[in-house]
Write a protein that holds these residues in place. Structure first.
Motif, PDB file in Angstrom:
ATOM      1  N   PRO A   1       1.689  19.018   4.790  1.00 15.39           N
ATOM      2  CA  PRO A   1       2.929  19.323   4.071  1.00 15.39           C
ATOM      3  C   PRO A   1       3.327  20.769   4.259  1.00 15.39           C
ATOM      4  CG  PRO A   1       1.103  19.161   2.543  1.00 15.39           C
ATOM      5  CD  PRO A   1       0.575  18.774   3.895  1.00 15.39           C
ATOM      6  N   THR A   2       4.617  21.018   4.155  1.00 15.50           N
ATOM      7  CA  THR A   2       5.130  22.382   4.206  1.00 15.50           C
ATOM      8  C   THR A   2       5.454  22.816   2.790  1.00 15.50           C
ATOM      9  OG1 THR A   2       7.408  21.671   4.434  1.00 15.50           O
ATOM     10  CG2 THR A   2       6.145  21.972   6.473  1.00 15.50           C
ATOM     11  N   VAL A   3       5.779  24.078   2.623  1.00 17.04           N
ATOM     12  CA  VAL A   3       6.114  24.595   1.304  1.00 17.04           C
ATOM     13  C   VAL A   3       7.308  23.838   0.737  1.00 17.04           C
ATOM     14  CG1 VAL A   3       6.953  26.619   0.049  1.00 17.04           C
ATOM     15  CG2 VAL A   3       5.159  26.867   1.772  1.00 17.04           C
ATOM     16  N   THR A   4       8.333  23.584   1.571  1.00 19.31           N
ATOM     17  CA  THR A   4       9.517  22.902   1.065  1.00 19.31           C
ATOM     18  C   THR A   4       9.243  21.447   0.739  1.00 19.31           C
ATOM     19  OG1 THR A   4      10.240  22.476   3.323  1.00 19.31           O
ATOM     20  CG2 THR A   4      11.181  24.394   2.215  1.00 19.31           C
ATOM     21  N   SER A   5       8.360  20.767   1.483  1.00 15.76           N
ATOM     22  CA  SER A   5       8.082  19.367   1.183  1.00 15.76           C
ATOM     23  C   SER A   5       7.285  19.219  -0.101  1.00 15.76           C
ATOM     24  CB  SER A   5       7.344  18.683   2.335  1.00 15.76           C
ATOM     25  OG  SER A   5       6.012  19.149   2.444  1.00 15.76           O
ATOM     26  N   GLN A   6       6.511  20.226  -0.459  1.00 16.94           N
ATOM     27  CA  GLN A   6       5.723  20.162  -1.685  1.00 16.94           C
ATOM     28  C   GLN A   6       6.570  20.477  -2.911  1.00 16.94           C
ATOM     29  OE1 GLN A   6       2.504  22.847  -0.911  1.00 16.94           O
ATOM     30  NE2 GLN A   6       1.309  21.284   0.120  1.00 16.94           N
TER      31      GLN A   6
ATOM     32  N   LYS B   1       2.322   9.774  -9.995  1.00 21.51           N
ATOM     33  CA  LYS B   1       1.471   9.988 -11.167  1.00 21.51           C
ATOM     34  C   LYS B   1       0.853  11.386 -11.146  1.00 21.51           C
ATOM     35  CE  LYS B   1      -2.516   8.011 -13.549  1.00 21.51           C
ATOM     36  NZ  LYS B   1      -3.537   6.951 -13.527  1.00 21.51           N
ATOM     37  N   ARG B   2       0.440  11.813  -9.946  1.00 23.35           N
ATOM     38  CA  ARG B   2      -0.138  13.155  -9.800  1.00 23.35           C
ATOM     39  C   ARG B   2       0.917  14.254  -9.937  1.00 23.35           C
ATOM     40  NH1 ARG B   2      -3.662  12.580  -4.272  1.00 23.35           N
ATOM     41  NH2 ARG B   2      -5.140  11.016  -5.025  1.00 23.35           N
ATOM     42  N   GLY B   3       2.129  13.929  -9.535  1.00 24.45           N
ATOM     43  CA  GLY B   3       3.203  14.923  -9.558  1.00 24.45           C
ATOM     44  C   GLY B   3       2.986  16.045  -8.553  1.00 24.45           C
ATOM     45  N   THR B   4       2.307  15.732  -7.424  1.00 25.83           N
ATOM     46  CA  THR B   4       1.925  16.802  -6.506  1.00 25.83           C
ATOM     47  C   THR B   4       2.707  16.861  -5.203  1.00 25.83           C
ATOM     48  OG1 THR B   4       0.229  15.377  -5.563  1.00 25.83           O
ATOM     49  CG2 THR B   4      -0.452  16.861  -7.327  1.00 25.83           C
ATOM     50  N   ASP B   5       3.370  15.816  -4.776  1.00 27.90           N
ATOM     51  CA  ASP B   5       4.010  15.849  -3.464  1.00 27.90           C
ATOM     52  C   ASP B   5       5.330  15.105  -3.498  1.00 27.90           C
ATOM     53  OD1 ASP B   5       4.786  15.328  -0.765  1.00 27.90           O
ATOM     54  OD2 ASP B   5       2.782  15.913  -0.169  1.00 27.90           O
TER      55      ASP B   5
ATOM     56  N   LYS C   1       5.839  11.258  -1.499  1.00 28.24           N
ATOM     57  CA  LYS C   1       5.935  10.108  -2.406  1.00 28.24           C
ATOM     58  C   LYS C   1       7.250   9.365  -2.193  1.00 28.24           C
ATOM     59  CE  LYS C   1       7.968  11.852  -6.601  1.00 28.24           C
ATOM     60  NZ  LYS C   1       7.975  13.096  -7.230  1.00 28.24           N
ATOM     61  N   CYS C   2       8.323  10.100  -1.954  1.00 29.84           N
ATOM     62  CA  CYS C   2       9.623   9.463  -1.726  1.00 29.84           C
ATOM     63  C   CYS C   2       9.662   8.736  -0.390  1.00 29.84           C
ATOM     64  CB  CYS C   2      10.733  10.510  -1.780  1.00 29.84           C
ATOM     65  SG  CYS C   2      10.995  11.197  -3.426  1.00 29.84           S
TER      66      CYS C   2
ATOM     67  N   LEU D   1       0.830  -1.211   0.000  1.00 34.06           N
ATOM     68  CA  LEU D   1       0.000   0.000   0.000  1.00 34.06           C
ATOM     69  C   LEU D   1       0.863   1.260   0.000  1.00 34.06           C
ATOM     70  CD1 LEU D   1      -2.831  -1.015   2.495  1.00 34.06           C
ATOM     71  CD2 LEU D   1      -3.036  -0.696   0.020  1.00 34.06           C
ATOM     72  N   ASP D   2       1.956   1.237   0.740  1.00 39.97           N
ATOM     73  CA  ASP D   2       2.866   2.386   0.722  1.00 39.97           C
ATOM     74  C   ASP D   2       3.419   2.607  -0.686  1.00 39.97           C
ATOM     75  OD1 ASP D   2       2.882   3.480   3.366  1.00 39.97           O
ATOM     76  OD2 ASP D   2       4.020   1.744   4.048  1.00 39.97           O
ATOM     77  N   MET D   3       3.774   1.527  -1.365  1.00 41.23           N
ATOM     78  CA  MET D   3       4.267   1.672  -2.740  1.00 41.23           C
ATOM     79  C   MET D   3       3.157   2.168  -3.657  1.00 41.23           C
ATOM     80  SD  MET D   3       6.667   1.742  -4.904  1.00 41.23           S
ATOM     81  CE  MET D   3       8.071   0.971  -4.146  1.00 41.23           C
ATOM     82  N   GLN D   4       1.935   1.693  -3.442  1.00 42.29           N
ATOM     83  CA  GLN D   4       0.799   2.172  -4.226  1.00 42.29           C
ATOM     84  C   GLN D   4       0.606   3.673  -4.003  1.00 42.29           C
ATOM     85  OE1 GLN D   4      -2.760  -0.106  -3.461  1.00 42.29           O
ATOM     86  NE2 GLN D   4      -4.043   1.256  -4.675  1.00 42.29           N
ATOM     87  N   GLY D   5       0.742   4.128  -2.759  1.00 43.91           N
ATOM     88  CA  GLY D   5       0.641   5.552  -2.451  1.00 43.91           C
ATOM     89  C   GLY D   5       1.739   6.340  -3.141  1.00 43.91           C
ATOM     90  N   HIS D   6       2.954   5.799  -3.135  1.00 44.45           N
ATOM     91  CA  HIS D   6       4.074   6.432  -3.832  1.00 44.45           C
ATOM     92  C   HIS D   6       3.757   6.590  -5.322  1.00 44.45           C
ATOM     93  CE1 HIS D   6       8.019   7.023  -5.655  1.00 44.45           C
ATOM     94  NE2 HIS D   6       7.771   5.948  -6.376  1.00 44.45           N
ATOM     95  N   LEU D   7       3.293   5.506  -5.929  1.00 37.68           N
ATOM     96  CA  LEU D   7       3.000   5.543  -7.362  1.00 37.68           C
ATOM     97  C   LEU D   7       1.867   6.513  -7.690  1.00 37.68           C
ATOM     98  CD1 LEU D   7       3.360   1.738  -8.153  1.00 37.68           C
ATOM     99  CD2 LEU D   7       4.981   3.575  -8.736  1.00 37.68           C
ATOM    100  N   LEU D   8       0.852   6.561  -6.845  1.00 36.63           N
ATOM    101  CA  LEU D   8      -0.257   7.484  -7.053  1.00 36.63           C
ATOM    102  C   LEU D   8       0.226   8.931  -6.986  1.00 36.63           C
ATOM    103  CD1 LEU D   8      -3.325   8.025  -7.367  1.00 36.63           C
ATOM    104  CD2 LEU D   8      -3.459   7.939  -4.869  1.00 36.63           C
ATOM    105  N   LEU D   9       1.024   9.246  -5.976  1.00 40.15           N
ATOM    106  CA  LEU D   9       1.536  10.616  -5.845  1.00 40.15           C
ATOM    107  C   LEU D   9       2.499  10.953  -6.974  1.00 40.15           C
ATOM    108  CD1 LEU D   9       2.020  10.793  -1.984  1.00 40.15           C
ATOM    109  CD2 LEU D   9       0.213  11.873  -3.353  1.00 40.15           C
TER     110      LEU D   9
END
Length: 150
Positions: free
Chosen positions: A142-147, A86-90, A94-95, A76-84
């Motif tokens: 999330p913070t500005v730097t994490s995004q 794909k979105r390119g948002t966080d 994701k890492c 599930l963690d890997m699925q979350g990574h892949l989803l994020l």
């Protein structure tokens, strides 16, 4: 910064700083992704598994399905990574999720391979930290730097 480096740094930072709690009279809203079903499920499972580890540290036995639950959480963690990704948002989240998905099986092996009570306690402590981090990275806003990281 690569995902591996960002994940390693973030997990170490979270382990060193402990839970992030707001000061008196302040509340922190949960991260937006924490409300999504996938991420809410990760938080629920990681929290339950951490409770299992805490139980073992208090003298209880590991649940018989602990290994499969850790494998499912890692997936599930890997699925979350892949989803994020794909979105390119966080960038950081994701890492970190990718790193946790890779670290969970390693921490599980350390728990099952521990040959002494001291080694077992260290392995259980490390697993508890990782499971706690799994919850906190999703529920902390999330913070500005994490995004902006990639």
């Amino acid at each position: 910064m690569s995902c591996d480096a960002a994940a390693s740094l973030a997990v170490l930072w979270l382990a060193a700083t402990g839970p992030m709690t707001p000061g008196p009279g302040l509340s922190t809203p949960p991260a937006a992704v924490a409300q999504e079903p996938l991420f809410a499920d990760i938080v629920k499972r990681a929290g339950a598994l951490k409770a299992d580890i805490d139980g073992v540290r208090a003298g209880k036995a590991l649940p018989s399905d602990f290994r499969s639950q850790i494998s499912e959480l890692a997936a599930l963690d890997m699925q979350g990574h892949l989803l994020l990704a794909k979105r390119g948002t966080d960038g950081d989240l994701k890492c970190i999720l990718r790193g946790i998905s890779q670290d969970l099986p390693l921490k599980l092996e350390a728990v099952t391979a521990a040959a002494t009570p001291k080694a077992l306690e260290l392995a259980l402590r490390d697993m508890a930290y990782l499971l706690n981090d799994n919850v906190e990275v999703i529920t902390t806003p999330p913070t500005v730097t994490s995004q902006s990281s990639t």
